[in-house]
Design an enzyme around this catalytic site. Structure first.
Site, PDB file in Angstrom:
ATOM      1  N   CYS A  15     -25.812  32.209  -7.407  1.00 35.25           N
ATOM      2  CA  CYS A  15     -25.941  30.823  -6.934  1.00 35.25           C
ATOM      3  C   CYS A  15     -26.737  29.942  -7.889  1.00 35.25           C
ATOM      4  O   CYS A  15     -26.994  28.783  -7.600  1.00 35.25           O
ATOM      5  CB  CYS A  15     -26.551  30.768  -5.542  1.00 35.25           C
ATOM      6  SG  CYS A  15     -25.294  30.575  -4.271  1.00 35.25           S
ATOM      7  N   PHE A  16     -27.162  30.495  -9.027  1.00 33.48           N
ATOM      8  CA  PHE A  16     -27.743  29.695 -10.113  1.00 33.48           C
ATOM      9  C   PHE A  16     -28.963  28.891  -9.665  1.00 33.48           C
ATOM     10  O   PHE A  16     -29.173  27.765 -10.130  1.00 33.48           O
ATOM     11  CB  PHE A  16     -26.687  28.748 -10.716  1.00 33.48           C
ATOM     12  CG  PHE A  16     -25.309  29.337 -10.695  1.00 33.48           C
ATOM     13  CD1 PHE A  16     -24.976  30.323 -11.600  1.00 33.48           C
ATOM     14  CD2 PHE A  16     -24.384  28.955  -9.743  1.00 33.48           C
ATOM     15  CE1 PHE A  16     -23.723  30.923 -11.566  1.00 33.48           C
ATOM     16  CE2 PHE A  16     -23.136  29.540  -9.694  1.00 33.48           C
ATOM     17  CZ  PHE A  16     -22.804  30.524 -10.611  1.00 33.48           C
ATOM     18  N   CYS A  17     -29.776  29.455  -8.775  1.00 33.14           N
ATOM     19  CA  CYS A  17     -30.939  28.723  -8.272  1.00 33.14           C
ATOM     20  C   CYS A  17     -30.548  27.356  -7.729  1.00 33.14           C
ATOM     21  O   CYS A  17     -31.285  26.383  -7.895  1.00 33.14           O
ATOM     22  CB  CYS A  17     -31.987  28.522  -9.369  1.00 33.14           C
ATOM     23  SG  CYS A  17     -32.831  30.006  -9.810  1.00 33.14           S
ATOM     24  N   ASN A  18     -29.394  27.256  -7.149  1.00 30.70           N
ATOM     25  CA  ASN A  18     -28.970  25.975  -6.594  1.00 30.70           C
ATOM     26  C   ASN A  18     -28.220  26.247  -5.295  1.00 30.70           C
ATOM     27  O   ASN A  18     -27.001  26.142  -5.213  1.00 30.70           O
ATOM     28  CB  ASN A  18     -28.083  25.238  -7.606  1.00 30.70           C
ATOM     29  CG  ASN A  18     -27.806  23.811  -7.175  1.00 30.70           C
ATOM     30  OD1 ASN A  18     -27.801  23.503  -5.982  1.00 30.70           O
ATOM     31  ND2 ASN A  18     -27.562  22.942  -8.138  1.00 30.70           N
TER      32      ASN A  18
ATOM     33  N   THR B   2     -33.524  24.848  -7.096  1.00 37.91           N
ATOM     34  CA  THR B   2     -34.572  25.398  -6.234  1.00 37.91           C
ATOM     35  C   THR B   2     -35.937  24.768  -6.514  1.00 37.91           C
ATOM     36  O   THR B   2     -36.693  24.448  -5.590  1.00 37.91           O
ATOM     37  CB  THR B   2     -34.700  26.921  -6.466  1.00 37.91           C
ATOM     38  OG1 THR B   2     -33.407  27.504  -6.353  1.00 37.91           O
ATOM     39  CG2 THR B   2     -35.648  27.565  -5.485  1.00 37.91           C
TER      40      THR B   2
END
Ligand SMILES: *Cc1c(COP(=O)(O)O)cnc(C)c1O
Length: 785
Positions: free
Chosen positions: A401-404, A129
């Protein structure tokens, strides 16, 4: 890996920590040597001229050199700009990059529709992100952005076309950002992409010609891999140190190639960054040193000093990056291969893995495994359910979503429209809406650090087998379906038991009759215990809270706290008027601010003795109403988490108990001894209800709309979703795996059990008794379905 690991990470005896990609752990010796260091020296502000200040400056410069050394380079070629974290480093580049500077400075870019003259930001689809956020600066400065796939990069980067000399003067600066390792899948992307792109001064990359710079997001890669910047030509390399060795947090760096600093133009100047300036005239001269110009204000110098001890630990305890990468990769590969081989009894796979390679090559894959669990009928198990059950096994992992979002979209097949739709359906980053229309909105990630062990990997795999692999195709779910069929029920319904919990998270007080107040049972959760920092204690972390048994004596107007082997402690029921000796205390319940009145030193000492940690008792301050909204309508509550009352159905409890007793049969594993000892009363204790109704069918309560006790009306406002709290035996404080594991089999996703009630009648102060008559009103059953 090393016998010292057990001594250095004593907490890992009980916990399987598999979230190193989010933050790895620090060793005991790392903290000890750091404490020694700062206890034995006076470190002054490096901006001063004193001896202590010079000492700091020297150590800080040494740390810079140490960092560059770790990455195979030196201050001759690169500079270290300290930032708060990787995001800070990325943002610094985004803010200062000369997006549209033409190579010929005299021919300024004008927005004349000649798109090829605009600068551009390309970022790989699989970007964090914080990298994607750079595009806002690109746009602000008139540049374009584009999210590109690995395929598009590969197609272009091997054979970059030559640019004729004539064009050169018209071409802008462009930036390509990609992760050295995906924080989603652990895929390592080629480091020589940077070299190819930088080979010529001008490159035409995916159709855009310009002077290309490369931002290599190394945050995930450097955790477990050796990055050698003498072999990689990236201009800007952000990283966060807590991901490498756990401590300290709040410090990262932008490693910048000395030659590339000219691409950045800084606007602001802060303390320590200028050689001279006038405060009355627009005149300032930046410092020459790259890091001096880019580091505004006082550096976090003690944290920088701590970095040295981190690097020492990587070298000494962990044996260097080569060993770290091989050890962590071997663990990930083992788990990946095992997981990929797991099948249900009908030979359907147990896990869907999100990787594009087979963990054969350490150069293209790091120590991350990413997956979703699938049931034998092909349905997904949501990541929140996996997370909740992992807690039972003391396994800590990461979900979502793991900042992705880019990687999530790619691997889960989510289009941009779908992302927006999911948002409209209420799904936000970091929440637990794990499935929408049966499709996952995120996944489960596990990741390893140098202190991870084979035991960790095996305990994780055991968890997956026990919780998600079907060995018996006919669990008691089939019986459940019979129960759930709508039946005309007006039969034998009565109030079986009533409880209140005067002190939040402590033992129950069973009553035969009790008064109703404006926010639930009178004195239900009117008190709670907080630690020195005012944080509420709950059984999630402090299981022995259940061993404190409160009792209310209405005649004496006292609350009596009992604990085995201790003299009971008595406190008055009323301490509502804050005086000088009673201070107000701010705390939180489920993130909401609440205010309480401190009940004094004597009870605080008693609790500290019983619980083995410093804590205090606080009583709800009735001048502050706490409201909760379930199902729309706001009602007043005490320190209870969500609602005024919780109701259980004895038939559901009986059914659950039966399933637990047949657990071997249902999930094909041996019962833990502790789970065998459960009887009905023990089970009731775990669910911490106010009312237990006896009805004839299990899970009828799911379908209740209103409940009447005598003539007092309650609205059913929703199901109570369960977490690992129900696994704490309320008699002993011991933690097992049941009943949550069976609940997930029986009830799926949310593991709901019992329903919340709010008082609907206006009439207060009603007295309820277990001999009162009760009746329920059902939700309309949809005839058409
Ligand atoms: C963790 C991570 C970041 C962000 O790091 P912060 O410390 O949160 O700033 C960026 N990119 C990747 C690949 C990461 O793994």
């Amino acid at each position: 890996m090393n016998d010292n690991i057990e001594i250095e990470f004593p907490l890992l005896q009980d916990v399987v920590y598999l979230d190193h990609a989010a933050a790895t752990l620090y060793a005991r010796r790392q903290l000890d040597s750091y404490m020694q260091d700062i206890s034995n020296h006076i470190y002054g502000n490096p901006h001063s001229r004193s001896q202590s200040s010079q000492l700091t400056s020297e150590v800080v410069e040494n740390v810079r050199e140490r960092i560059l050394n770790h990455f195979g380079t030196s201050s001759e070629y690169h500079s270290v700009i300290f930032t708060a974290n990787s995001t800070g480093a990325i943002k610094l580049v985004a803010e200062t990059f000369q997006w549209n500077r033409l190579i010929n400075e005299n021919r300024r870019y004008e927005n004349d529709g000649l798109n090829s003259n605009k600068g551009i930001l390309y970022y790989l689809e699989d970007s964090h992100t914080s990298v994607v956020g750079m595009r806002e600066y690109a746009l602000k400065h008139g540049a374009d952005f584009n999210c590109i796939s690995e395929r598009a990069v590969l197609n272009s980067i091997e054979n970059l076309p030559q640019v004729s000399e004539h064009d050169e003067t018209e071409l802008p600066n462009c930036l390509f950002a990609y992760p050295a390792q995906s924080n989603f899948s652990g895929r390592k992307f080629p480091l020589n992409w940077a070299n190819n792109l930088k080979r010529n001064e001008i490159s035409c990359f995916v159709g855009r010609c310009g002077r290309w710079c490369v931002l290599l997001d190394a945050a995930s890669y450097v955790m477990t891999s050796k990055l050698d910047l003498s072999l990689c030509n990236a201009d800007f390399v952000p990283m966060s140190f807590y991901k490498m060795f756990g401590f300290p947090t709040g410090i990262g760096a932008l490693i910048i190639s000395n030659e590339s600093a000219s691409f950045l133009r800084k606007t602001f100047f802060g303390g320590g960054t200028v050689q001279a300036y006038s405060s009355t005239e627009h005149f300032h001269v930046p410092k020459v040193n790259i890091h001096e110009w880019f580091e505004d204000g006082t550096l976090p110098f003690l944290d920088i000093i701590a970095l040295r001890h981190g690097f020492d630990t990587l070298q000494g305890l962990a044996g260097g990056m080569h060993q770290i990468s091989h050890h962590t990769f071997a663990l990930a590969k083992y788990v990946h291969h095992e997981l990929a081989s797991y099948c249900h009894s009908n030979s359907k796979p147990v896990a869907k893995l999100y990787h594009e390679n087979n963990f054969e090559d350490i150069n293209i894959q790091g120590a991350i495994v990413n997956f979703n669990i699938i049931k034998d009928n092909g349905d997904y198990v949501g990541y929140s359910e996996v997370d909740k059950l992992a807690n039972l096994y003391s396994i800590q992992l990461r979900t979502g979503c793991f900042c992705n979002t880019g990687a999530c979209q790619k691997f889960l097949g989510l289009t941009s429209d779908k992302v927006k739709k999911n948002f409209e359906a209420g799904h936000k980053c970091g929440d637990d809406k794990d499935l929408i229309d049966g499709q996952p909105t995120g996944s489960v990630r596990i990741s390893f650090g140098y202190m991870s062990s084979w035991k960790d990997a095996k305990r994780f795999l055991q968890f997956i087998r026990e919780c998600f692999m079907s060995t018996n195709p006919e669990p008691c779910e089939t019986r459940l379906r019979q129960y759930a069929e709508p039946v005309e029920t007006r039969t034998n319904l009565f109030l079986y038991k009533m409880f209140l919990y005067p002190v939040k998270s402590c033992g129950a007080m069973e009553v035969k009759e009790w008064n109703i107040g404006s926010r639930g049972f009178l004195f239900d959760r009117e008190w709670m215990i907080v630690n020195e920092n005012g944080v509420a204690l709950t059984q999630k972390r402090t299981t022995n809270l259940c061993c404190i048994k409160p009792n209310i004596n209405l005649k004496e107007n006292t609350l009596i706290l009992n604990a085995k082997g201790k003299t009971p402690m008595t406190v008055p029921l009323e301490c509502d008027v804050p005086s000088s000796s009673q201070s107000l205390c701010q705390s939180r319940v489920c993130m909401h601010r609440v205010q309480g009145i401190d009940c004094g030193q004597e009870v605080s000492d008693w609790l500290t003795d019983v619980l083995g940690q410093r804590c205090r008792l606080i009583k709800k301050n009735n001048q502050y109403k706490r409201l909760t909204k379930l199902n729309g309508e706001a009602v007043e509550v005490s320190f209870a988490n969500e609602s005024q009352f919780l109701l259980l159905n004895k038939a559901s409890l009986d059914h659950l108990l039966e399933c637990i007793q047949q657990r071997d049969h249902i999930i094909g594993v041996k019962k833990d001894d502790i789970d065998c000892q459960m009887d009905l009363n023990n089970l009731i204790g775990r669910f911490r209800a106010n009312f237990v109704f006896a009805s004839q069918e299990a899970f009828q309560e799911d379908n209740w709309k209103e409940v009447y006790i005598n003539d007092l009306k309650f609205n059913v406002v929703g199901p109570c979703t369960r977490c690992q709290m129900v696994c704490v035996d309320q008699e002993t404080g011991a933690r097992g795996k049941e009943p949550l594991q069976i609940l997930s089999k029986l009830r799926g996703k949310r593991m709901s059990f019992g329903v919340y009630l709010h008082l609907a009648s206006q009439e207060l102060n009603g007295k309820l008794s277990t001999s009162d008559s009760v009746r329920v009103v059902h939700n309309e059953i949809d005839e058409s379905s």
